[in-house]
Design a protein around this motif. Sequence first.
Motif, PDB file in Angstrom:
ATOM      1  N   ILE A  16       0.889  -1.160   0.000  1.00  0.00           N
ATOM      2  CA  ILE A  16       0.000   0.000   0.000  1.00  0.00           C
ATOM      3  C   ILE A  16       0.924   1.205   0.000  1.00  0.00           C
ATOM      4  N   GLU A  17       0.759   2.112  -0.955  1.00  0.00           N
ATOM      5  CA  GLU A  17       1.766   3.162  -1.153  1.00  0.00           C
ATOM      6  C   GLU A  17       1.173   4.458  -1.705  1.00  0.00           C
ATOM      7  N   PRO A  18       0.249   5.062  -0.963  1.00  0.00           N
ATOM      8  CA  PRO A  18      -0.400   6.258  -1.497  1.00  0.00           C
ATOM      9  C   PRO A  18       0.583   7.373  -1.842  1.00  0.00           C
ATOM     10  N   LYS A  67       3.078  21.428  -8.101  1.00  0.00           N
ATOM     11  CA  LYS A  67       2.966  21.427  -6.637  1.00  0.00           C
ATOM     12  C   LYS A  67       3.543  20.125  -6.082  1.00  0.00           C
ATOM     13  N   ASN A  68       3.826  20.110  -4.796  1.00  0.00           N
ATOM     14  CA  ASN A  68       4.581  19.001  -4.220  1.00  0.00           C
ATOM     15  C   ASN A  68       3.765  17.730  -4.030  1.00  0.00           C
ATOM     16  N   SER A  69       4.504  16.616  -3.933  1.00  0.00           N
ATOM     17  CA  SER A  69       3.919  15.288  -3.789  1.00  0.00           C
ATOM     18  C   SER A  69       4.685  14.524  -2.714  1.00  0.00           C
ATOM     19  N   ALA A  70       4.005  13.623  -2.020  1.00  0.00           N
ATOM     20  CA  ALA A  70       4.655  12.779  -1.004  1.00  0.00           C
ATOM     21  C   ALA A  70       4.161  11.347  -1.155  1.00  0.00           C
ATOM     22  N   GLN A  71       4.917  10.417  -0.591  1.00  0.00           N
ATOM     23  CA  GLN A  71       4.545   9.004  -0.649  1.00  0.00           C
ATOM     24  C   GLN A  71       5.078   8.262   0.568  1.00  0.00           C
ATOM     25  N   TYR A  72       4.231   7.404   1.117  1.00  0.00           N
ATOM     26  CA  TYR A  72       4.661   6.449   2.144  1.00  0.00           C
ATOM     27  C   TYR A  72       4.161   5.075   1.718  1.00  0.00           C
ATOM     28  N   GLU A  73       5.026   4.072   1.882  1.00  0.00           N
ATOM     29  CA  GLU A  73       4.700   2.723   1.410  1.00  0.00           C
ATOM     30  C   GLU A  73       5.199   1.670   2.388  1.00  0.00           C
TER      31      GLU A  73
END
Length: 251
Positions: A200-202, A226-232
Motif C-alpha cells: 500500500i503506497e499512497p 505542486k509538491n507530492s509525497a509518498q509512504y509505502e
Amino acid sequence: MIILKSEREIEKMKKAGEVLASVHRQLAKMIKPGVTTWEIEEFVDKYLKKQGAVPEQKGYRGYQYATCASINDEICHGFPRKEPLKTGDIVTIDMVVNYNGALADSAWSYAVGQISEEDERLLDVTKKALYIGIEQAQVGNRIGDIGHAIQTYVEGEGLSVVRDFIGHGIGNAIHEKPDVPHYGLPGKGPRIKEGMVFTIEPMVNVGTYRMKMDNNGWTSRTEDGKNSAQYEHTIAITKNGPIILTDQEEA
C-alpha cells in the motif's frame, strides 16, 4: 493470478522487510541540507551489500539505481543526482530489497531541514492515509475498501490521490497481482485472503492528481508543479489482521 504465500514465505519476506526498514532508519539520520541523493544512493547500495541483500530494482526494466529519489514535485521514480538537497525540500526514497530471494518494498518521504506548513501537512496526511489503508486490509474485505478509505480521507483533507501509480502484490517478483489502487469504490475488487502479500503506497499531491512524465521515461511529476509525497509498506494478510513487513519500529 494472485499467489498466496505460506507462513514460511512470509517469514522470509519479513526478514527482507527488516533489512529495508533498517535502511530507512539510517536515512532518517542522514537526510539534511547539503546531502545529495547520489550520496544516499551510494550509501544504500553499500549498506545492502554489507547486509547480504541486493537492491532488486537495479536493472529492473533497465532502471540503473538502487533507489528512486523523488524531490518536491516529483511523484515517483526520480533518479539519484548530485545536486545537494536544500532546506525546505521534501524527498521520497523508494527501494526494493532482495534478501535470500525474498522481496520487500517501502518508500518514505523526508523533510529536509525546516519545511513549509503546507508540506508538513502533506507529509502528515500522506502517512496517515497509508495506515488508514492498512486498517482496511482484513480477510474478507475487498481491495476497493483500501483505496476508498484512503481517497475519502485524503480528499477530505483537501489534497489529491495519484491515479497513475498504485500498490501491487509482491513475492518472487516486484510486481504481482493484485493491483492495489489508492482510490475507488468500497466492496469492489478482489476479496482479501489470508496469505496475500502486497504494498500500500499512497502518493498524495498538494494540487491536482494529474501527472506528466519527464523525458527520461521514468520520472513522474505533478502536472501543476505542486509538491507530492509518498509512504509505502509491504504487508502480509493473516487471519489476525495485516502484518507490516517493513515496519520501522524496532522490536
